[in-house]
Every structure is written in C-alpha cells, then in structure tokens.
Enzyme design. Structure first.
Site, short mmCIF file in Angstrom:
data_model
loop_
_atom_site.label_atom_id
_atom_site.label_comp_id
_atom_site.label_asym_id
_atom_site.label_seq_id
_atom_site.Cartn_x
_atom_site.Cartn_y
_atom_site.Cartn_z
N LYS A 281 0.83 -1.21 0.00
CA LYS A 281 0.00 0.00 0.00
C LYS A 281 0.86 1.26 0.00
O LYS A 281 0.66 2.17 -0.79
CB LYS A 281 -0.94 0.00 1.20
CG LYS A 281 -1.90 1.19 1.22
CD LYS A 281 -2.77 1.22 2.47
CE LYS A 281 -3.80 0.14 2.45
NZ LYS A 281 -4.75 0.27 3.59
N GLU B 282 10.44 -5.84 3.68
CA GLU B 282 10.68 -7.13 3.04
C GLU B 282 10.20 -7.13 1.60
O GLU B 282 10.89 -7.61 0.69
CB GLU B 282 9.97 -8.26 3.82
CG GLU B 282 10.37 -8.38 5.27
CD GLU B 282 9.43 -7.64 6.20
OE1 GLU B 282 9.25 -8.08 7.34
OE2 GLU B 282 8.85 -6.59 5.78
N GLY C 11 -4.94 -5.36 5.87
CA GLY C 11 -4.12 -6.28 5.08
C GLY C 11 -4.61 -7.71 5.08
O GLY C 11 -4.71 -8.36 4.04
N ARG C 12 -4.95 -8.23 6.26
CA ARG C 12 -5.37 -9.64 6.35
C ARG C 12 -6.79 -9.86 5.81
O ARG C 12 -7.24 -10.99 5.69
CB ARG C 12 -5.26 -10.13 7.79
CG ARG C 12 -5.99 -9.28 8.81
CD ARG C 12 -5.57 -9.66 10.23
NE ARG C 12 -6.15 -8.78 11.24
CZ ARG C 12 -5.64 -7.61 11.60
NH1 ARG C 12 -4.54 -7.16 11.01
NH2 ARG C 12 -6.20 -6.90 12.56
N GLU D 228 -3.67 -12.30 14.35
CA GLU D 228 -3.30 -10.90 14.23
C GLU D 228 -4.47 -10.00 14.63
O GLU D 228 -4.28 -8.90 15.15
CB GLU D 228 -2.85 -10.57 12.80
CG GLU D 228 -2.18 -9.21 12.67
CD GLU D 228 -1.50 -9.01 11.33
OE1 GLU D 228 -0.28 -9.21 11.24
OE2 GLU D 228 -2.21 -8.67 10.36
N HIS E 123 -1.61 -38.29 10.77
CA HIS E 123 -0.32 -38.94 10.95
C HIS E 123 0.74 -37.97 11.44
O HIS E 123 1.94 -38.23 11.33
CB HIS E 123 0.11 -39.58 9.63
CG HIS E 123 -0.81 -40.67 9.17
ND1 HIS E 123 -0.64 -41.99 9.53
CD2 HIS E 123 -1.95 -40.63 8.42
CE1 HIS E 123 -1.61 -42.73 9.00
NE2 HIS E 123 -2.42 -41.92 8.32
N LYS F 91 9.80 -5.02 14.21
CA LYS F 91 10.29 -4.38 12.98
C LYS F 91 11.16 -3.17 13.32
O LYS F 91 12.17 -2.91 12.66
CB LYS F 91 9.12 -3.97 12.10
CG LYS F 91 8.33 -5.13 11.53
CD LYS F 91 7.45 -4.72 10.37
CE LYS F 91 6.33 -3.84 10.80
NZ LYS F 91 5.38 -3.55 9.70
#
Length: 676
Positions: A311, A317, A371-372, A468, A499, A624
C-alpha cells in the site's frame, strides 16, 4: 481549548473535561515529512496525556501535519531534541466515533452466568449429550450449500441461550451494523472496516464517511479486468515482444497468505484450471533469498510479469524482494524493461514511479481495507485475474467469471452475517462457540482440519486473520484485560494431520477442532475393484474423527476386546473433546468465497464479544523497529568494522558470532542473484 508542549509530559487535567481514561495510540510520522531529517527512529519515546474521554484533533504549527481525529490517548512520540518544543494544539472536537468508556464484558452478568455454568458442563460428557436427538437436530444449521454441525461442542441448549445473552450484553448486533454502515470501528487508526464492500455487487450501497465506496471498488475491478485481459490475450507483451505467461506476486502477510489460499484452492477446480492453462502464478513473500531462488527457478524474465503489492510502497521485506526481481529483469533485459514487466498494487504513486513502474499500472485499494482482509481487493484479485482471467465460463446453463463467483460467494455470507438471526447465523454461532471454548472452558488453541488438499493453505491464512486480529491484551478503550483473548490456530489437511499431530488431540491436550469436508471432489478418482473410491476413503476419516474425539474409548470397552491389562491405560481415550463439522456441497470458487467470509466474520464476532479492536495490529511494529537497529549495526560492522554495541549481552554475543562466521560476505558486494 488546551495548549501543551512535548516538554510538559503531564499537563494538569482541564477541569471542564471528564476524568482521564487510558487509551493508547501510536502516531506515525506523516508522509509529508522526510523521516531521515525529522526523527531519530530508536530514541526513547516522550509521553504526554490527554485528559479526556472525547476524541481529539492534533495539529502541529511546525509542519504540514494534517489535522487528524484520534481517540483520547497516551500519545508516544519519538524523542528528538529539535522536535521536543513543537507546540501541539489539543482540542475536543465532534466525531462519529463514540468513545464513551464501556464496561468490560467480563464484568457483565451474562459473563458471570456462563462462568458459573461451566461447573454444570463439566459434569456432562459428549457421550451423554449426543444421545439427545432433539439437541443434535437443533445444533444442525444449513445455509446455501453449507451444513454446520456443532452438536459435538461441550454445550447444551441452555449454554447457547446464555451465549445469546452474552452477545446482547456485548451489543453484538449494534457492532455488526456499525461495521456494515462504515463507522470508524477501528478506533486506534480512525478507520472504517469495509472489506465487505470489496465483494459487493455493482448496484449495492456501502458507505464510508458518507460516500458509497462500491463504485470505486468496481472502477478498480474494471481497470484490473482491462489490464489482465491485455496480458492474457497477448496485446500487452514483454520487452522482447513475448507474451507474459508467468506472474510473481510480491507481498507479505495479508498480501500473500490470502491470495495464496484462494489460488491453491482454485488450481484443481476444473473450470478455473481451464482458464489458467499455460500460465503460472507464484508468490514471493519471505525476504530469505531462498524464497527468491525458488520463485525465479525455471522462469524466463522475458515471459514474467511481477506484481508488487504494498500500500505504502515502503514495506521493508516486500520492497527488497521487489528490488531483487527488478535487478533480475534489468540484468537480462535492460532497465527500460521494468515498465513492461512490473506493475504495482499501491496508493503511493510517487514511489511507484520512482521505482520504475508506470503509475498508470498501479492499482489502488483503500485504508478501510486491512491487510489480512484484503484478498478480495486488488491485492488478491490482481494476481488471480492474471491467472484465471475475467473470461465468462458456461456451467449449468449459467454464465459467470471464476473470480467474480468467488466474490459472490463471500458476499452471500456477508448478507447472511448482517441479517440472519443469531441462532441461525453461521459466523455468529461459530464466534460465540469459540469464545465459550477459549474464555470459559479454557481451551486456548483451535485446529483447522480441512479434508481437502485444495484447502492446504486455508489454515495458514486463517492463522493470520485470527491471531493478528484477536491477539490483544487491552480493550478497545485501552484498558488492560483480565481475560485471555484470541486463539492459537494451526492446521493441516486430513488425512496428513492424522499422521502428524492427532495423537496429541486424541490423548494429550484438549484442542477444539474444525473439520471441513466437501461432498463432491474437484478431481474424483475411481479404481476398479476398490471397496470405495479415493474421495470416499478421505471422507470416511472426516466422519470418523469427530466421533472418536467425542466418544473416546473406555476401560470397559478395552476389557471386552481382551486388550492386555498393561496396555489398557495406553489405549484408553477419554473423549469429551469438542469439534464442529462444516460440510460443503462442493469446492468451487463460490464456496471458497463463502468459506473465507465465514471465518473472517467469525473472528470479528469473537473480537466484538471480547470488546477488543480486531482490526489493528500494533503488536507487529516493535520487532520491525528493533530490526532497523540491527540492520544499521550489520551495515556498520561489515563496511566499517564497527564493534557491536547498544544491545544486551545475549544479542551482542549472537551478533558477534554471526558476523565472525560470515566474514566471506563482501562489504561492498557486486550484484549476485540466486542460481538453482
């Protein structure tokens, strides 16, 4: 009107205003001020208090800082000697955000009634509860091709009535309406929460700040359609004239997990896979160079389009990965190729252009999209349209676009969530039961177990959406909570999980489970001579596992089976382990959209009940910020041999070891890209 300076850390409360109620707000540096010249990013914060329960405007007479409506807060500014004397004006002002202090939900009578009710539930076992046929019938709900069975919850009909009263005490209906009405329920960022608008039909009305945002949403969708059509039909080609058949979407967090989930679920859908024939879509998220290597392996820059999703176009990153792929393209095709091979999903057109991307190829989304919750925005829709197209598919006599059907599925649940009575409302019931499990029965985790390999990326996405959103320690008013919120989410498709970690679920800790099954497989397999087909084998486990968890196996049953005495304790299953079952009629684009929206709204319900802000994420900031300090240290140590300083003993030791054992890293390296 009250004036104060940053040097006055605790100004006396104005007598005309109500007493101070704690709130917290982190005010970021405005984009109009160069960060490098205005802030020292790692200095200790200065704090001063606004003594009011009313919203405030903050304005600076020093800079073009825009007026910003904020809730009363403990404001934290980064310390900087040149800024400390800047006068700020704080004045009470009207606001649509209602900031009157609210009682904590745990202080209400319905909460106390549920706490007392726990002892009654502990005296029952799911073996007994499941014998009540009427109870089981009432705990079965169907909506638009989805069946929810929650009869294996440690709950009675009385429990559900008490949870309904808790919802009333939490003003759940009002909070849902406020969200759909575009009110600024994300109070710490003073934003609407309107991801529902992203999947609204063209003629719908969803307002934010009095404006219908649906036309803006469809304007961007139409822009994406036009661009993706050009790429897919070959009228937009790469720098060497070759068609762009490969796409790498660069983003992290919500810019990655949601779109990856949807893409993975659609890959094996017969209709979607036809539209994607001859194309590849990959997602680059981790700043680890290994992720870069895996993404570019086997791809040719000449036929690759990169979508950079950020945005602000400043996410550390994402931008490092974007610069890496820009170098990969430029090295092979020249710097001028970037404009043909890279596009952006961003609102910062200045930085987009500076990066080398034509601003005309930047696709917008809005600050009311978290964002999520952004998979239905350009964040997800852009790479998905490039892969699956906007082409109309004919099925069952109907015409539809695969991705639009995905949006339609989400919208169907949005309407259901906003209008269905709570006792018949899928997200509300699931949210209330999650609160019951976490806050009353004391089960902090939840396993998401889709019996469909196509949903292998669903649990990681919901892990972010849930953890979050609801991993908070204070109420929406900033008051420390005396109760735990949020769930620890994890999961794996069945039967793989059986398993892996089902041993713990059956005989270790009690972990409520979400079993998700599909009636019709995307890719059926039939083998002559087999007792059941492959999908029936899978679904046999889907139906068996919830009962195994609920009933368990007793000492008496094992004796009847002649199990040796010394093995009986090891083979005993206590049972009484709660789960819900979601059965989908199919797993097409529409159902994928529905499933996404059910879990999004379920998370919101939990947050509304707990009285927290499920739509901010301040907890991701501190790490961060500290990483910036480490980054500077690594640069100084590699280029100037500067000693490690300013860290605690443990971190200093590890940093020194890291630096000493990576002396082969050049101080001023020439460009090196991965080779696999």
């Amino acid at each position: 009107r009250r004036e104060s300076s940053l040097n006055n850390e605790n100004p006396p409360p104005p007598h005309s205003l109500p007493p101070y109620v704690p709130h917290r707000l982190f005010v970021k540096q405005p984009p109009s001020l160069p960060i490098s010249s205005r802030l020292e990013p790692h200095a200790s914060p200065i704090t001063f208090f606004l003594n009011s329960q009313l919203p405030f405007e903050i304005e600076s007479r020093f800079s073009p800082l825009p007026n910003r409506l904020i809730p009363p807060a403990v404001l934290q500014y980064e310390r900087n000697e040149r800024l400390r004397s800047i006068p700020l004006v704080a004045r009470a002002s009207p606001s649509p955000v209602q900031m009157a202090p609210t009682a904590l939900i745990c202080d209400t009578q319905p909460w106390k009634d549920l706490k007392a009710h726990v002892e009654e539930i502990k005296k029952t076992h799911l073996r007994e509860l499941l014998t009540d046929t009427e109870r089981c019938k009432q705990m079965l709900l169907e909506f638009d091709g989805i069946t929810l069975d929650y009869s294996r919850q440690q709950a009675t009909l009385g429990t559900l009535n008490k949870l309904q009263k808790l919802a009333e005490a939490a003003h759940l209906k009002d909070k849902i309406e406020r969200m759909f009405n575009g009110e600024h329920i994300n109070s710490t960022e003073n934003r609407s929460v309107l991801h529902v608008a992203l999947r609204a039909p063209r003629d719908a009305v969803v307002k934010s700040d009095g404006k219908n945002v649906v036309p803006d949403v469809w304007k961007v969708l139409d822009q994406i359609k036009d661009f993706s059509d050009k790429v897919r039909n070959g009228s937009w080609v790469g720098a060497t004239g070759k068609p762009l058949t490969n796409v790498i979407s660069v983003g992290i967090g919500g810019s990655f997990l949601g779109p990856l989930f949807v893409h993975t679920a659609l890959q094996t859908d017969p209709e979607a896979s036809k539209q994607a024939k001859g194309r590849q879509l990959r997602f680059l998220a981790n700043v680890d160079p290994i992720d870069v290597a895996r993404n570019i392996t086997g791809l040719n820059p000449e036929t690759t389009l990169v979508v950079v999703v950020s945005k602000t176009f400043t996410t550390a990153e994402t931008m490092l990965n974007a610069r890496t792929l820009r170098t990969w393209i430029s090295k092979e095709l020249g710097p001028s190729a970037v404009a043909k091979h890279m596009v952006a999903v961003s609102t910062n057109l200045m930085l987009v252009e500076k990066f080398g991307i034509d601003p005309k190829n930047a696709f917008a989304f809005w600050d009311w999209v978290g964002g999520r919750y952004s998979v239905c925005s350009a964040v997800g829709v852009m790479p998905l349209f490039l892969q699956y197209g906007f082409s109309v598919v004919e099925k069952y006599g109907q015409s539809f676009c695969v991705i639009v059907r995905f949006l339609n599925g989400a919208w169907s649940v949005d309407k259901h969530f906003s209008s269905a009575p709570f006792e018949k409302n899928l997200p509300v019931l699931l949210g209330l039961l999650s609160v019951w499990n976490v806050s009353f029965l004391g089960y902090p985790a939840r396993a998401i177990l889709p019996y469909s390999q196509a949903l292998e990326k669903f649990a990681p996405h919901i892990q972010q959406v849930s953890m979050e959103s609801n991993g908070k320690g204070v109420s929406i008013d900033g008051v420390p909570l005396p109760l735990e919120t949020g769930e620890i989410d994890f999961g794996e498709p069945g039967t793989n999980g059986q398993h892996s970690f089902y041993q713990l679920i059956h005989q270790g800790r009690v972990i409520p489970c979400d079993f998700i099954g599909v009636i019709k497989s995307q890719q059926p397999v039939y083998l002559e001579g087999e007792i059941v087909n492959n999908h029936d084998e899978l679904m046999s486990n889907f139906f068996a596992q919830p009962d195994a968890l609920a009933y368990g196996k007793t000492h008496e049953q094992l004796l009847k089976e002649n199990v040796p005495d010394h093995l009986i304790p090891h083979k005993t299953f206590t049972g009484n382990r709660p789960s819900i079952s979601l059965l989908l009629s199919s797993l097409d684009a529409y159902k994928i959209g529905q499933l996404l929206a059910i879990y999004e709204h379920r998370v919101a319900v939990q947050g509304f009940i707990w009285g927290i802000n499920s739509f901010d994420q301040w907890g991701v900031e501190l790490g961060k910020s500290l990483a910036t300090q480490v980054r500077k240290q690594l640069h100084a140590s590699r280029t100037k041999k500067a000693p490690v300083q300013g860290f605690n003993s443990s971190t200093t030791t590890l940093l020194n070891k890291y630096l000493q054992e990576s002396l082969d890293v050049p101080a001023t390296p020439s460009t090196l890209l991965p080779k696999v």
